[in-house]
Enzyme design. Sequence first.
Site, PDB file in Angstrom:
ATOM      1  N   PRO A 188       0.824  -1.211   0.000  1.00  0.00           N
ATOM      2  CA  PRO A 188       0.000   0.000   0.000  1.00  0.00           C
ATOM      3  C   PRO A 188       0.860   1.263   0.000  1.00  0.00           C
ATOM      4  O   PRO A 188       0.373   2.347  -0.294  1.00  0.00           O
ATOM      5  CB  PRO A 188      -0.803  -0.095   1.300  1.00  0.00           C
ATOM      6  CG  PRO A 188      -0.579  -1.458   1.839  1.00  0.00           C
ATOM      7  CD  PRO A 188       0.643  -2.026   1.204  1.00  0.00           C
ATOM      8  N   GLU A 241       1.833  -7.774   8.590  1.00  0.00           N
ATOM      9  CA  GLU A 241       1.878  -6.305   8.576  1.00  0.00           C
ATOM     10  C   GLU A 241       2.856  -5.785   7.539  1.00  0.00           C
ATOM     11  O   GLU A 241       3.002  -4.588   7.361  1.00  0.00           O
ATOM     12  CB  GLU A 241       2.246  -5.772   9.959  1.00  0.00           C
ATOM     13  CG  GLU A 241       1.320  -6.221  11.074  1.00  0.00           C
ATOM     14  CD  GLU A 241      -0.145  -5.951  10.772  1.00  0.00           C
ATOM     15  OE1 GLU A 241      -0.488  -4.792  10.544  1.00  0.00           O
ATOM     16  OE2 GLU A 241      -0.929  -6.924  10.760  1.00  0.00           O
ATOM     17  N   ARG A 265      -1.627  -8.156 -21.040  1.00  0.00           N
ATOM     18  CA  ARG A 265      -2.498  -7.664 -22.117  1.00  0.00           C
ATOM     19  C   ARG A 265      -1.770  -6.760 -23.100  1.00  0.00           C
ATOM     20  O   ARG A 265      -2.226  -6.559 -24.216  1.00  0.00           O
ATOM     21  CB  ARG A 265      -3.674  -6.863 -21.527  1.00  0.00           C
ATOM     22  CG  ARG A 265      -4.608  -7.670 -20.669  1.00  0.00           C
ATOM     23  CD  ARG A 265      -5.593  -6.759 -19.953  1.00  0.00           C
ATOM     24  NE  ARG A 265      -6.333  -5.928 -20.905  1.00  0.00           N
ATOM     25  CZ  ARG A 265      -7.355  -6.359 -21.631  1.00  0.00           C
ATOM     26  NH1 ARG A 265      -7.770  -7.599 -21.501  1.00  0.00           N
ATOM     27  NH2 ARG A 265      -7.972  -5.559 -22.465  1.00  0.00           N
ATOM     28  N   ASP A 270      -8.753  -0.129 -25.967  1.00  0.00           N
ATOM     29  CA  ASP A 270      -9.282  -0.267 -24.618  1.00  0.00           C
ATOM     30  C   ASP A 270      -9.476   1.069 -23.941  1.00  0.00           C
ATOM     31  O   ASP A 270      -8.811   2.040 -24.241  1.00  0.00           O
ATOM     32  CB  ASP A 270      -8.314  -1.074 -23.749  1.00  0.00           C
ATOM     33  CG  ASP A 270      -8.680  -2.527 -23.687  1.00  0.00           C
ATOM     34  OD1 ASP A 270      -9.461  -2.958 -24.553  1.00  0.00           O
ATOM     35  OD2 ASP A 270      -8.187  -3.215 -22.796  1.00  0.00           O
TER      36      ASP A 270
HETATM   37  C1  4F9 Z   1      -0.599  -4.273  -2.064  1.00  0.00           C
HETATM   38  C2  4F9 Z   1      -2.431  -3.176  -1.008  1.00  0.00           C
HETATM   39  C3  4F9 Z   1      -0.845  -3.523  -3.200  1.00  0.00           C
HETATM   40  C4  4F9 Z   1      -2.631  -2.454  -2.175  1.00  0.00           C
HETATM   41  C5  4F9 Z   1      -0.082  -5.728   0.475  1.00  0.00           C
HETATM   42  C6  4F9 Z   1      -1.320  -5.661   2.249  1.00  0.00           C
HETATM   43  C7  4F9 Z   1      -1.391  -4.107  -0.960  1.00  0.00           C
HETATM   44  C8  4F9 Z   1      -1.136  -4.891   0.251  1.00  0.00           C
HETATM   45  N1  4F9 Z   1      -1.847  -2.639  -3.229  1.00  0.00           N
HETATM   46  N2  4F9 Z   1      -1.872  -4.836   1.365  1.00  0.00           N
HETATM   47  N3  4F9 Z   1      -0.244  -6.194   1.720  1.00  0.00           N
END
Ligand code: 4F9
Length: 241
Positions: free
Chosen positions: A87, A114, A152, A167
């Site tokens: 994230p 985590e 793709r 697309d």
């Molecule tokens: C990975 C969330 C990519 C959004 C990895 C927990 C993640 C993520 N994009 N959330 N581990």
Amino acid sequence: MRFDVLTIFPGMFSPYLEEGMLARAVKGGLVDVRLVNIRDFATGTHKATDDRPYGGGDGMVMTPEPMSRALESVDRQENSLVIHLSPQGETFDRAIAWELSDWDQIILACSRYEGVDERILLTGIDRELSVGDYVLSGGELGALVVMDAVSRLIPGVLGGERSNLEDSFEDGLLEYPHYTRPRVFQGKEVPPVLLSGDHEKIRLWRRKESLKRTLERRPDLLQKAKLTSEDERLLDELKKG
Ligand code: 4F9
């Protein structure tokens, strides 16, 4: 394109890789996916891949050694990039997908818990990508998103299907609405212009619908979109109502 996926849940990938576009790309030899089970590189009787965080607190942290050894086990092509799904990464978008499609090999490191010990991120990882502003249970779904979107774009993968250049997003706009048979469904008719056989009128209608949707739903995209003078004229018409 070769993808090497590092995960403690390789079984999560099989269903998605066995059907549809990715399955065809793999069968056709255009995409090669290798799954590496990080747990195979864990030592100790319990083969643990996580541990409690230094400094205390809730949750577990992926230990650096199994991930590091899993990374070292991958046979590296000349042009290869290691990505960690997180994230905290840059938000994955079509520009990044195009960039990634130029590499020979993409190694996708999926963490759980985590997150992963920070020291892995400083040494073994080239780039961190997020697929959206939410927390997932791990990087696996993100890795699938990246593999799908990048595959793709590889020449030959879409084959007989619509070219990816057509697309949504490839010109920076949302797509126009699509219709197929029946001509009337639940009392709703297909827009008559699509039955007119007038290809120029259809092209203009579709372009205007694309612009309309983008204006209504994603006005932020209009800033970056490549607009022609015809597009500007259609947009003016739309704004005047
Ligand atoms: C990975 C969330 C990519 C959004 C990895 C927990 C993640 C993520 N994009 N959330 N581990």
